[in-house]
Structures are given as C-alpha cells and as structure tokens.
Write an enzyme that holds these catalytic residues in place. Structure first.
Site, short mmCIF file in Angstrom:
data_model
loop_
_atom_site.label_atom_id
_atom_site.label_comp_id
_atom_site.label_asym_id
_atom_site.label_seq_id
_atom_site.Cartn_x
_atom_site.Cartn_y
_atom_site.Cartn_z
CB SER A 153 -1.05 0.00 1.32
OG SER A 153 -2.20 1.04 1.08
CG ASP A 201 -6.33 -2.55 -4.05
OD1 ASP A 201 -6.56 -1.30 -3.88
OD2 ASP A 201 -5.71 -3.17 -3.28
CG HIS A 213 -5.88 -1.60 -0.03
ND1 HIS A 213 -4.97 -1.60 -1.07
CD2 HIS A 213 -5.36 -0.95 0.86
CE1 HIS A 213 -4.06 -0.97 -0.52
NE2 HIS A 213 -4.42 -0.66 0.56
#
Length: 316
Positions: free
Chosen positions: A165, A258, A288
């Site tokens: 991320s 995502d 995610h």
C-alpha cells in the site's frame, strides 16, 4: 452492481464485520489522531503468537541529514547460518497510519519463511510530516542497512525492498532514490498494491467508493495530507517518473476490487516496457489488504504463497 458484490465471499466476512462495528470504515473517523488510535486498538485485539524462529531487536539509527533519528526493528532467523539475504521492509497505512508494531506479524512471517534478515523502518507520517519526510526516512534506513551488512549478517548483494500500500509506493520511491543517488544496490523490489498515483483519475479509483477499506474519498484525503499542498514529484507519486529504467526486478500484486488496481497494472506495464523484469498478479475478488483481514482464507493463502515463493527465488 455494487463493487462489494464482486468480493470473494470468504474474504468478505471480516470486512462485513468491520463495517458493522465501524460503519463507513476507518475513514469515517475524521480526526487523524483518533483514527490512528482506532486502527491500533483493532490491530492490538488480533492475537499473534510469538514465533520462536525469529528474534527481534529495535534500534535507533541516523535519520536524513538534519532530521531526527529513525527507529528500525531488525528481524533475524534464530537458527540461520552464513550470510543471509536481506529485506528492507516498509509498512503501509496510506502515508498517514501504520507502524512497525502494526505490521510486526507480516515482517516476522517474511523473515521466517524466506530465511532472510529483515529491517522494518518507522518512518514519519503525514499530515504532521508531509513528503519528502517519509521517503527520506525510508532511504536513510536503507542506507544504514546496506552500510551495516557485515554487522547485521546479511549479503548486501542479495538485498530486496518490500512494502504494501503506502509501503508499496514508498518501496518504489526509495528504489528510485537509490537509483538516482547511486545506491544502495537493490536486487529485487516487491511493491504490493502500491499507492503511487496522486491524480485519482483511473477507472478503479472511480469504482471503489463503498468497500470500507481505502475508498476513493479516503485516498484523496490521504494524498492531500501527504503532499501538504505542494505538487507531487516522482518520489512522492512514482507514476510521475518519466524514466523507469535501472530499477530492480519487480513483483507487484493487486486485487480486482482494489482502488489501486489500474494504476498498479499500468505501472507494471511501464516497468516491462522499460526493460525491468516484472511479475504481475491480479487477484479476482480481492480488496485492499484482504489477505491481512482474512488471513486464513484460501485466496489469502494463495496470495502469500506467490509472494514468498517470488522472494525466495529472487534472493536465492
């Protein structure tokens, strides 16, 4: 159709539980200090057994020139012999959340399963410390790790960098800094569903608005805090890098549900076009960080098997 309906049923269970406990997800907490406390409280409620195969050591190291020192946590396989491969680990959290402690279980897993020396960096967070503070802290940590390879007991010719991320975006940004500043040399990078595009103009950015985990509104807010009112450069938003040549071989994975899906696929394609050996996986039904929220799900197990196998192959 709501994008939530496209989520793999098994990994959707903990997400539904999160939204029941916190309608709107993490981003529904407007105050950043309170949001961090809420996330930390939820993470602390997850029991993670100690791993006797891994030792841990927290150290304070020099930060960027003229800036505060940086804390790192060193993970070592207990029964390892000989020079190990090394992995520099960068936690996620949208540049505004997260900590070494919050991703302790992941760093421990990687150390154990790859038999590598892992160094996890506690970089400064936005909005208190906007770009370039986070990436400069990461680069300082990488430089320290490489310079101290002999003392740490790893082979500097087998040094990889990993992050998910925001940590994925910082992984690429730190690799760009290492390339442009003449080192340290990196053998491999693994940016996992990296946060790399500040424009929020992709199709997936428009689609992911009601998942509850890193939706469009939260991403826009995080980028605004991270940039601090200044325009993004390639070390803030790596999609802005015009030249991707000279970066280390890469592994990128992202889910179909995502927000970062399209920017990550496009970046992987650009890496390939620049001559960077790149492995890309797009996981149907994954949102995610699904593999973290639903660690025992079959999808999550497949995701982790691919990552760990790639790291072992790259660092062999």
């Amino acid at each position: 159709m709501s994008r939530r309906e496209l989520i793999d049923p098994e990994v959707r269970v903990p997400l539904d539980q999160l939204l029941e406990a916190m309608p709107g997800g993490f981003n529904s907490v407007p105050d950043i200090v309170q949001r961090r406390a809420t996330v930390e409280a939820m993470l602390s409620g997850i029991e993670v057994p100690d791993n006797p195969n891994v030792s841990k050591d927290d150290r304070t190291i020099p930060g960027p020139e003229g800036e505060p020192d940086v804390t790192v946590r060193v993970y070592r396989p207990v029964n390892a012999t000989g020079p190990l491969p090394g992995i520099f680990f960068i936690h996620g959290g949208g540049m505004i959340l997260g900590s070494v402690e919050g991703e302790d279980a992941t760093a421990t897993l990687i150390c154990d399963q790859t038999n590598a020396l892992v160094v996890s960096v506690e970089y400064r967070l936005s909005p208190e410390h906007p770009h370039p503070a986070p990436v400069e802290d990461c680069y300082a940590g990488l430089v320290w790790m490489a310079k101290n390879a002999a003392e740490l007991g790893f082979d500097p010719d087998r040094l990889a960098i990993y992050g998910a991320s925001a940590g994925g975006g910082l992984t690429i940004a730190t690799a760009l800094l290492a390339r442009d500043r003449g080192g340290p040399a990196l053998k491999y990078m693994m940016p996992i569903y990296p946060m790399i595009d500040d424009t929020n103009t992709t199709a997936s950015s428009d689609e992911i608005v009601d998942i509850g985990i890193w939706d469009r509104a939260g991403n826009i807010e995080a980028w605004a805090w991270y940039l601090g009112g200044r325009p993004a450069d390639q070390y803030a938003a790596p999609t802005r890098a015009e030249d991707l040549s000279g970066l280390p071989p890469a592994f990128i994975d992202v889910g179909t549900v995502d927000l970062f899906r399209d920017e990550d696929i496009a970046f992987a394609q650009r890496l390939m076009a620049a001559g960077v050996p790149t492995e890309l996986h797009v996981h149907p039904g994954s949102y995610h960080a699904a593999e973290t929220f639903a660690a025992d799900a079959a999808l999550s197990q497949r995701i982790w098997a691919m990552r760990l196998d790639a790291l072992r192959r790259a660092l062999a």
